[in-house]
Design a protein around this motif. Structure first.
Motif, PDB file in Angstrom:
ATOM      1  N   GLY A   8       0.822  -1.213   0.000  1.00 38.85           N
ATOM      2  CA  GLY A   8       0.000   0.000   0.000  1.00 38.85           C
ATOM      3  C   GLY A   8       0.850   1.254   0.000  1.00 38.85           C
ATOM      4  N   THR A 136      -9.597   2.936   0.126  1.00 36.21           N
ATOM      5  CA  THR A 136      -9.476   1.521   0.483  1.00 36.21           C
ATOM      6  C   THR A 136      -8.230   1.283   1.321  1.00 36.21           C
ATOM      7  OG1 THR A 136      -9.355  -0.732  -0.415  1.00 36.21           O
ATOM      8  CG2 THR A 136      -8.217   0.985  -1.659  1.00 36.21           C
ATOM      9  N   THR A 137      -8.311   0.270   2.179  1.00 30.56           N
ATOM     10  CA  THR A 137      -7.121  -0.186   2.909  1.00 30.56           C
ATOM     11  C   THR A 137      -6.620  -1.495   2.302  1.00 30.56           C
ATOM     12  OG1 THR A 137      -8.565  -1.342   4.467  1.00 30.56           O
ATOM     13  CG2 THR A 137      -7.810   0.849   5.120  1.00 30.56           C
ATOM     14  N   ASN A 138      -7.275  -1.934   1.254  1.00 37.89           N
ATOM     15  CA  ASN A 138      -6.991  -3.225   0.631  1.00 37.89           C
ATOM     16  C   ASN A 138      -5.918  -3.070  -0.438  1.00 37.89           C
ATOM     17  OD1 ASN A 138      -6.980  -5.642  -0.651  1.00 37.89           O
ATOM     18  ND2 ASN A 138      -9.204  -5.769  -0.940  1.00 37.89           N
ATOM     19  N   SER A 139      -4.685  -3.450  -0.110  1.00 39.26           N
ATOM     20  CA  SER A 139      -3.605  -3.247  -1.081  1.00 39.26           C
ATOM     21  C   SER A 139      -3.645  -4.278  -2.203  1.00 39.26           C
ATOM     22  CB  SER A 139      -2.238  -3.270  -0.379  1.00 39.26           C
ATOM     23  OG  SER A 139      -2.063  -4.477   0.309  1.00 39.26           O
ATOM     24  N   LEU A 142      -5.080  -2.967  -5.227  1.00 43.20           N
ATOM     25  CA  LEU A 142      -4.247  -2.014  -5.970  1.00 43.20           C
ATOM     26  C   LEU A 142      -3.301  -2.688  -6.950  1.00 43.20           C
ATOM     27  CD1 LEU A 142      -3.312   0.200  -2.897  1.00 43.20           C
ATOM     28  CD2 LEU A 142      -5.153   0.578  -4.534  1.00 43.20           C
ATOM     29  N   TRP A 156      -5.264   4.907  -1.309  1.00 42.41           N
ATOM     30  CA  TRP A 156      -5.011   3.867  -0.316  1.00 42.41           C
ATOM     31  C   TRP A 156      -4.796   4.542   1.043  1.00 42.41           C
ATOM     32  CZ3 TRP A 156      -0.534   3.057   2.673  1.00 42.41           C
ATOM     33  CH2 TRP A 156      -0.544   1.887   3.438  1.00 42.41           C
TER      34      TRP A 156
END
Ligand code: ZN
Length: 242
Positions: A8, A136-139, A142, A156
């Protein structure tokens, strides 16, 4: 966890560096990430903390460089400021970001979250016009090749930060300031109303010491500035001044 945070931060740093760079940023990004890992080992500090510091330093440098070159602030340099300069961005996130979205609403920004994570995982790239910014915190999300496009509005946010720290991160990433609060329940616009028009809904003890009341235009929730709101305001003031 560490790998996902690194991924992230790599994405977020690449986005920042690209705003002010005249050439591809891959080699610089690799050097910065290696230096952070080395520093974490030498100073025996958690890598997420070192990466966070690195990101803050890089952001400050990029912001100054953009200002010197007349390229505007971080939001306009990303191409995410369209229409009227005073128009505020809107945000959308997955179900785990409800707390963060409520802080963004308190800071005056329209923010909503979709149930579960699937809504964000499956979301097509958001780009152009007045579309909301995907947070989002979902890497893992990405890693998709289309996420590299500068036209895609995705930000992010480190999952290891507290919710209000995440809100502060977003505001710094986009050079945003605290605005008039929105409804923390539904995100609707809040407007002042005459006390008499809502008298029946005011608790008697509150009515004796408060004269200013506000109403959410969307859900009708009644607000007044009590001690709870004062605590929220104090925390917002603190992140604004960081
Ligand atoms: Zn509301």
């Amino acid at each position: 966890m560490i790998e996902r945070l690194q991924a992230g931060h790599r994405f977020a740093l690449r986005s920042l560096l690209s705003l002010a760079a005249r050439r591809p940023v891959d080699s610089l990004l690799a050097r910065l990430m290696k230096a952070a890992q080395r520093r974490s080992r030498c100073e025996r500090r958690p890598l997420p903390d070192v990466l966070h510091e690195l990101h803050e330093r890089v952001r400050t440098c990029v912001r100054r460089r953009l200002k010197r070159s007349g390229a505007g602030d971080l939001r306009s340099a990303r191409g995410w400021k369209s229409g009227c300069c005073s128009s505020a961005p809107r945000f959308v996130g997955d179900g785990s970001l409800g707390g963060l979205c409520r802080w963004l609403r308190a800071a005056g920004y329209d923010a909503e979250w979709k149930p579960g994570g699937a809504a964000v995982d499956a979301a097509p790239p958001i780009s152009g016009g007045e579309s909301p910014i995907l947070i989002t915190t979902n890497s893992r999300f990405l890693d998709r090749p289309d996420m590299r496009s500068s036209a895609v509005r995705v930000l992010w946010v480190p999952s290891n930060l507290r919710r209000i720290e995440q809100a502060a991160w977003i505001m710094r990433e986009l050079s945003l300031t605290i605005r008039r609060p929105r409804c923390m329940v539904c995100g609707g616009e809040i407007v002042f109303v005459e006390k008499n028009s809502v008298a029946a809904r005011i608790p008697p003890r509150t009515a004796r010491w408060k004269d200013a009341y506000q109403l959410c235009r969307a859900c009708g929730r009644l607000y007044w500035e009590g001690t709870h709101w004062e605590k929220i305001r104090a925390q917002l003031d603190r992140i604004q001044n960081e």
